[in-house]
Design an enzyme around this catalytic site. Structure first.
Site, PDB file in Angstrom:
ATOM      1  N   ILE A  91       0.815  -1.210   0.000  1.00 18.00           N
ATOM      2  CA  ILE A  91       0.000   0.000   0.000  1.00 18.00           C
ATOM      3  C   ILE A  91       0.850   1.263   0.000  1.00 18.00           C
ATOM      4  CG2 ILE A  91      -0.135   0.125   2.544  1.00 18.00           C
ATOM      5  CD1 ILE A  91      -3.122   0.890   2.155  1.00 18.00           C
ATOM      6  N   LYS A  92       2.111   1.159   0.458  1.00 19.14           N
ATOM      7  CA  LYS A  92       2.959   2.336   0.588  1.00 19.14           C
ATOM      8  C   LYS A  92       3.512   2.823  -0.749  1.00 19.14           C
ATOM      9  CE  LYS A  92       2.423   2.892   4.984  1.00 19.14           C
ATOM     10  NZ  LYS A  92       3.496   3.007   5.946  1.00 19.14           N
ATOM     11  N   ASP A  93       3.284   2.074  -1.827  1.00 16.32           N
ATOM     12  CA  ASP A  93       3.627   2.600  -3.155  1.00 16.32           C
ATOM     13  C   ASP A  93       2.846   3.880  -3.431  1.00 16.32           C
ATOM     14  OD1 ASP A  93       5.146   0.338  -3.391  1.00 16.32           O
ATOM     15  OD2 ASP A  93       4.028  -0.509  -5.073  1.00 16.32           O
TER      16      ASP A  93
END
Length: 310
Positions: free
Chosen positions: A42-44
């Site tokens: 999700i941190k992309d």
């Protein structure tokens, strides 16, 4: 489809119904599968937005050294964004976090500096800030206090969820909190659209949101030592504190029953979603977030049987 950058693949991840569990009649648990982002988490979404925002505001240029304290996923996301510009990167990572994530950050060209496990993420933040005073032309995105963090999920993840639901709102949104950005951004969006939506935080034992004392835990990627600065208490309808034992048990079961190879924070989120299903009326829709995949935690014995309820 031909793309020009791997970052064009960020977002629009699938929302999957989780099957194989005894739920009230008509109740659904739907999980946003964030491991389908190109960097695997999700941190992309956050990494590319942190750098693009800083570039637009003139805070950085292509020669700027990016310094960030991270458990790994944010570093990978920033790394994917930074390679397009050739920026040097330094990521400060507590020793306890998985070697796989550190390998991925290094292969993207980052220098990794480890800090002692017992100092937690606070120690990594302090080290990153110290480096920021020593290195010229550097920039610290500092996800733990940067308002771009929740704004990223407010602008991307939350609208995607509503679109996935054909314009409807879930009865409950369940998400883990590490930096607090994912939960805060989505919770704010949902509360603005419909006050009836329950917004629920998941944490491991050893996190303080539910009133417990800070302490060690094996569930990686979630858990806080102090209340996140951009998380408002009125957005938190419920806190579920999930043991490492239960988080790892459901991590295994999601693989066995649904073919989903997810990290332990996803196991914790699913355990909380099951608890939430017990409290809601039959026919409710619960949306949760599975932040990343299990492959980056194999060195941590994520599927070790003795961690479960067997």
């Amino acid at each position: 489809m031909i793309i020009q950058s791997v970052n064009e693949l960020i977002g629009h991840t699938p929302l999957m119904q989780i099957n194989g569990y005894d739920l009230p009649e008509g109740t659904r648990i739907l999980a946003k599968l964030e491991q389908f982002n190109p960097g695997g988490s999700i941190k992309d979404r956050l990494g590319v937005n942190l750098l693009n925002t800083a570039l637009k505001e003139g805070r950085i240029n292509k020669e700027t050294t990016i310094i960030e304290p991270t458990a790994g996923n944010t570093g990978i996301g920033i790394g994917l964004a930074a390679i397009e510009y050739g920026m040097p990167m330094i990521f400060v990572v507590p020793d306890k976090f998985s070697e796989e994530k550190q390998v991925l950050m290094r292969v993207l060209g980052a220098t990794i500096i480890n800090t002692p496990t017992e100092e937690g993420i606070k120690g990594a933040v302090e080290k990153a800030k110290a480096l920021g005073k020593e290195i010229e032309n550097c920039y610290l995105p500092l996800q733990f206090e940067n308002p771009v963090n929740p704004l990223t999920y407010y602008e991307t993840l939350a609208p995607e969820i509503i679109n996935d639901l054909d314009g409807h709102y879930p009865d409950s949104f369940v998400a883990g909190a590490g930096s607090g950005g994912t939960f805060s951004g989505v919770a704010q969006y949902l509360k603005e659209q419909s006050s009836a939506v329950r917004t629920v935080v998941v944490e491991p034992e050893g996190s303080i949101l539910g009133g417990g004392e800070p302490g060690p835990h094996e569930t990686e990627g979630i858990g806080v030592e102090s209340f996140p600065p951009f998380m408002k208490k009125e957005w938190v309808d419920q806190v579920y504190t999930i043991s490492d034992k239960d988080a790892f048990y459901y991590t295994r079961e999601l693989a066995r029953r649904n073919g989903l190879f997810v990290g332990s924070s996803s196991g914790a989120a699913f355990a909380a979603a099951l608890k939430e299903a017990e409290t809601l009326p039959a026919g409710s829709t619960i949306v949760t977030i599975f932040p990343d995949g299990s492959e980056r935690y194999l060195s941590k014995n994520i599927y070790k049987e003795t961690r479960g309820d067997d």
